[in-house]
Design a protein around this motif. Structure first.
Motif, PDB file in Angstrom:
ATOM      1  N   GLN A   1      12.720   7.345  17.606  1.00 35.37           N
ATOM      2  CA  GLN A   1      11.325   7.763  17.670  1.00 35.37           C
ATOM      3  C   GLN A   1      10.982   8.786  16.597  1.00 35.37           C
ATOM      4  O   GLN A   1       9.951   8.699  15.940  1.00 35.37           O
ATOM      5  N   SER A   2      11.828   9.774  16.368  1.00 39.02           N
ATOM      6  CA  SER A   2      11.532  10.804  15.375  1.00 39.02           C
ATOM      7  C   SER A   2      11.503  10.226  13.966  1.00 39.02           C
ATOM      8  O   SER A   2      10.625  10.567  13.155  1.00 39.02           O
ATOM      9  N   GLU A   3      12.436   9.332  13.655  1.00 37.83           N
ATOM     10  CA  GLU A   3      12.459   8.713  12.329  1.00 37.83           C
ATOM     11  C   GLU A   3      11.272   7.778  12.149  1.00 37.83           C
ATOM     12  O   GLU A   3      10.673   7.723  11.072  1.00 37.83           O
ATOM     13  N   TYR A   4      10.933   7.048  13.201  1.00 34.20           N
ATOM     14  CA  TYR A   4       9.780   6.148  13.125  1.00 34.20           C
ATOM     15  C   TYR A   4       8.499   6.934  12.885  1.00 34.20           C
ATOM     16  O   TYR A   4       7.646   6.546  12.081  1.00 34.20           O
ATOM     17  N   ASN A   5       8.349   8.064  13.567  1.00 34.65           N
ATOM     18  CA  ASN A   5       7.167   8.896  13.402  1.00 34.65           C
ATOM     19  C   ASN A   5       7.046   9.401  11.971  1.00 34.65           C
ATOM     20  O   ASN A   5       5.973   9.361  11.363  1.00 34.65           O
ATOM     21  N   GLN A   6       8.162   9.895  11.401  1.00 28.02           N
ATOM     22  CA  GLN A   6       8.129  10.432  10.046  1.00 28.02           C
ATOM     23  C   GLN A   6       7.920   9.317   9.019  1.00 28.02           C
ATOM     24  O   GLN A   6       7.155   9.485   8.051  1.00 28.02           O
ATOM     25  N   ARG A   7       8.583   8.188   9.200  1.00 27.33           N
ATOM     26  CA  ARG A   7       8.429   7.076   8.255  1.00 27.33           C
ATOM     27  C   ARG A   7       7.013   6.521   8.283  1.00 27.33           C
ATOM     28  O   ARG A   7       6.482   6.074   7.260  1.00 27.33           O
ATOM     29  N   LEU A   8       6.389   6.557   9.469  1.00 30.25           N
ATOM     30  CA  LEU A   8       5.031   6.045   9.585  1.00 30.25           C
ATOM     31  C   LEU A   8       4.063   6.903   8.768  1.00 30.25           C
ATOM     32  O   LEU A   8       3.153   6.384   8.112  1.00 30.25           O
ATOM     33  N   LYS A   9       4.244   8.226   8.800  1.00 29.14           N
ATOM     34  CA  LYS A   9       3.396   9.096   7.988  1.00 29.14           C
ATOM     35  C   LYS A   9       3.600   8.832   6.498  1.00 29.14           C
ATOM     36  O   LYS A   9       2.643   8.796   5.718  1.00 29.14           O
ATOM     37  N   THR A  10       4.853   8.635   6.101  1.00 29.44           N
ATOM     38  CA  THR A  10       5.151   8.387   4.693  1.00 29.44           C
ATOM     39  C   THR A  10       4.606   7.043   4.230  1.00 29.44           C
ATOM     40  O   THR A  10       4.247   6.881   3.051  1.00 29.44           O
ATOM     41  N   ALA A  11       4.517   6.082   5.147  1.00 28.05           N
ATOM     42  CA  ALA A  11       4.067   4.735   4.786  1.00 28.05           C
ATOM     43  C   ALA A  11       2.553   4.585   4.788  1.00 28.05           C
ATOM     44  O   ALA A  11       2.053   3.479   4.582  1.00 28.05           O
ATOM     45  N   ALA A  12       1.795   5.670   5.019  1.00 28.00           N
ATOM     46  CA  ALA A  12       0.335   5.568   5.047  1.00 28.00           C
ATOM     47  C   ALA A  12      -0.244   5.005   3.754  1.00 28.00           C
ATOM     48  O   ALA A  12      -1.138   4.147   3.798  1.00 28.00           O
ATOM     49  N   PRO A  13       0.212   5.432   2.550  1.00 28.38           N
ATOM     50  CA  PRO A  13      -0.329   4.811   1.321  1.00 28.38           C
ATOM     51  C   PRO A  13      -0.062   3.311   1.235  1.00 28.38           C
ATOM     52  O   PRO A  13      -0.914   2.555   0.760  1.00 28.38           O
ATOM     53  N   LEU A  14       1.112   2.876   1.687  1.00 25.53           N
ATOM     54  CA  LEU A  14       1.410   1.447   1.676  1.00 25.53           C
ATOM     55  C   LEU A  14       0.498   0.702   2.633  1.00 25.53           C
ATOM     56  O   LEU A  14      -0.032  -0.373   2.293  1.00 25.53           O
ATOM     57  N   MET A  15       0.292   1.226   3.832  1.00 23.31           N
ATOM     58  CA  MET A  15      -0.569   0.551   4.799  1.00 23.31           C
ATOM     59  C   MET A  15      -2.016   0.516   4.307  1.00 23.31           C
ATOM     60  O   MET A  15      -2.722  -0.478   4.512  1.00 23.31           O
ATOM     61  N   GLU A  16      -2.466   1.588   3.654  1.00 23.77           N
ATOM     62  CA  GLU A  16      -3.820   1.576   3.102  1.00 23.77           C
ATOM     63  C   GLU A  16      -3.949   0.549   1.991  1.00 23.77           C
ATOM     64  O   GLU A  16      -4.941  -0.200   1.934  1.00 23.77           O
ATOM     65  N   ALA A  17      -2.950   0.481   1.096  1.00 18.74           N
ATOM     66  CA  ALA A  17      -2.975  -0.527   0.033  1.00 18.74           C
ATOM     67  C   ALA A  17      -2.938  -1.935   0.621  1.00 18.74           C
ATOM     68  O   ALA A  17      -3.613  -2.844   0.121  1.00 18.74           O
ATOM     69  N   ALA A  18      -2.179  -2.125   1.700  1.00 18.58           N
ATOM     70  CA  ALA A  18      -2.074  -3.455   2.314  1.00 18.58           C
ATOM     71  C   ALA A  18      -3.396  -3.877   2.955  1.00 18.58           C
ATOM     72  O   ALA A  18      -3.824  -5.024   2.799  1.00 18.58           O
ATOM     73  N   LEU A  19      -4.055  -2.963   3.660  1.00 14.89           N
ATOM     74  CA  LEU A  19      -5.311  -3.369   4.311  1.00 14.89           C
ATOM     75  C   LEU A  19      -6.396  -3.652   3.284  1.00 14.89           C
ATOM     76  O   LEU A  19      -7.243  -4.536   3.488  1.00 14.89           O
ATOM     77  N   ARG A  20      -6.388  -2.938   2.156  1.00 16.67           N
ATOM     78  CA  ARG A  20      -7.367  -3.231   1.099  1.00 16.67           C
ATOM     79  C   ARG A  20      -7.028  -4.553   0.408  1.00 16.67           C
ATOM     80  O   ARG A  20      -7.918  -5.316   0.030  1.00 16.67           O
ATOM     81  N   TRP A  21      -5.746  -4.819   0.222  1.00 18.76           N
ATOM     82  CA  TRP A  21      -5.330  -6.085  -0.388  1.00 18.76           C
ATOM     83  C   TRP A  21      -5.737  -7.265   0.496  1.00 18.76           C
ATOM     84  O   TRP A  21      -6.275  -8.266   0.002  1.00 18.76           O
ATOM     85  N   LEU A  22      -5.476  -7.161   1.788  1.00 22.53           N
ATOM     86  CA  LEU A  22      -5.841  -8.244   2.706  1.00 22.53           C
ATOM     87  C   LEU A  22      -7.352  -8.417   2.777  1.00 22.53           C
ATOM     88  O   LEU A  22      -7.849  -9.543   2.922  1.00 22.53           O
ATOM     89  N   ALA A  23      -8.106  -7.321   2.679  1.00 25.25           N
ATOM     90  CA  ALA A  23      -9.561  -7.418   2.672  1.00 25.25           C
ATOM     91  C   ALA A  23     -10.046  -8.184   1.451  1.00 25.25           C
ATOM     92  O   ALA A  23     -10.940  -9.038   1.555  1.00 25.25           O
ATOM     93  N   ASP A  24      -9.456  -7.898   0.282  1.00 23.75           N
ATOM     94  CA  ASP A  24      -9.862  -8.613  -0.929  1.00 23.75           C
ATOM     95  C   ASP A  24      -9.475 -10.083  -0.878  1.00 23.75           C
ATOM     96  O   ASP A  24     -10.103 -10.917  -1.533  1.00 23.75           O
ATOM     97  N   ASP A  25      -8.421 -10.413  -0.115  1.00 24.76           N
ATOM     98  CA  ASP A  25      -7.945 -11.793  -0.015  1.00 24.76           C
ATOM     99  C   ASP A  25      -8.636 -12.569   1.100  1.00 24.76           C
ATOM    100  O   ASP A  25      -8.297 -13.719   1.352  1.00 24.76           O
ATOM    101  N   THR A  26      -9.586 -11.932   1.775  1.00 29.77           N
ATOM    102  CA  THR A  26     -10.345 -12.590   2.843  1.00 29.77           C
ATOM    103  C   THR A  26     -11.646 -13.156   2.279  1.00 29.77           C
ATOM    104  O   THR A  26     -12.360 -12.451   1.559  1.00 29.77           O
ATOM    105  N   PRO A  27     -11.971 -14.426   2.544  1.00 31.01           N
ATOM    106  CA  PRO A  27     -13.170 -15.024   1.941  1.00 31.01           C
ATOM    107  C   PRO A  27     -14.464 -14.268   2.223  1.00 31.01           C
ATOM    108  O   PRO A  27     -15.360 -14.237   1.378  1.00 31.01           O
TER     109      PRO A  27
END
Length: 302
Positions: A78-104
């Motif tokens: 749980q502690s590692e997942y919590n910390q990794r999730l905070k670090t992965a915020a830029p990746l998740m933001e880039a992914a949601l914008r990428w998927l938005a651009d790939d949606t018709p």
């Protein structure tokens, strides 16, 4: 492809590893070996957590081996997942914008804009001692006729619910007009294409706001209902306002936006981005498989 959680997570993992991470330059660098759980796997686990309606990370990591263990043989504490999730915020933001651009639907020149409160605490002691001081403040929610202490999320989305722009602000420091100006003026990734019609509510009324939207830098058409003190009638598509309310309802009640559990700024931001990514991933996958209802999450919540 079929509409189930396994297929969605597999498609998202392939998209992350083959396209999003290499194209955005978000791969890991520096000394040390690769982690047992990759960033792509972590993002998929975060999406699965939200779609399966696990708001608490401890409960999610206890149930994950049974629910998605066949896809992710290695899980985090749980502690590692919590910390990794905070670090992965830029990746998740880039992914949601990428998927938005790939949606018709993102090619349509119509966007829906609305703000919703993100409560972060209930007591006065929390407001005084919270690490979210500066990010959260006291604001008024006219939809529910109540005061709250927290942040305010402003989203810009397509008619099918794909989030193409968003920002978080302190409701005590920024009103809806100032927040919209900040989001569009200082964050180019949130700007729709020139000529887009932005449907919003009365909160963005005012000559200065309309001139800002229609200015040469943006070139947007602001569509809003008429205020009571305006004599000239305005034609307004009420069904689109109901649509954006339904999208926010999906974020709050199905994806747990108000039950985020963030206690520090990095955690609050990561959990909001996590839920927006889950919504965009489900809509993106529904477009890929030709599902009749693009915002339907029924196939992925069990």
């Amino acid at each position: 492809m079929i509409a189930d959680l396994d297929t969605l997570l597999t498609a998202l993992y392939v998209e992350l590893t083959d396209r999003i991470i290499p194209c955005r330059g978000l791969g890991r660098r520096g000394p040390g070996g690769l982690p047992e759980v990759s960033d792509a796997e972590l993002a998929c686990l975060a999406v699965a957590q939200v779609l399966l309606r696990f708001d608490d990370e401890r409960h999610w990591l206890r149930a994950a081996p049974r629910l998605v263990g066949h896809l992710f043989p290695r899980l985090l504490r749980q502690s590692e997942y919590n910390q990794r999730l905070k670090t992965a915020a830029p990746l998740m933001e880039a992914a949601l914008r990428w998927l938005a651009d790939d949606t018709p639907a993102s090619a349509e020149l119509v966007r829906l804009m609305d703000a919703t409160p993100i409560p972060c605490g209930q007591s006065v002691i929390t407001a005084r001692r919270s690490d979210l001081y500066g990010w959260a403040g006291y604001g008024y929610c006219p939809s529910h006729s109540r005061w709250y202490w927290g942040s305010k999320l402003l989203i810009l989305c397509t008619c099918d619910g794909t989030v193409t722009g968003f920002c978080l602000a302190n409701p005590k420091l920024f009103g809806e007009r100032e927040q919209a100006r900040q989001m569009l003026e200082h964050q180019p990734a949130n700007r729709p294409a020139p000529g887009t019609a932005v449907v919003t509510d009365k909160g963005l009324s005012g000559e200065d706001t309309e001139a800002f939207f229609a200015g040469p830098d943006l070139g947007l058409a602001l569509i809003r209902p008429a205020r009571k003190d305006e004599k000239e009638p305005r034609s307004f598509p009420n069904w689109l306002r109901q649509r954006v309310e339904a999208i926010i309802w999906t974020l709050k009640h199905q994806l747990g936006l108000e039950r985020h559990g963030g206690r520090v700024p990095a955690g609050l931001w990561a959990r909001i981005v996590q839920r927006l990514l889950a919504l965009n991933a489900a809509i993106w996958h529904n477009w890929q498989i030709g599902a009749p209802v693009k915002r339907s999450l029924i196939a992925y919540d069990h």
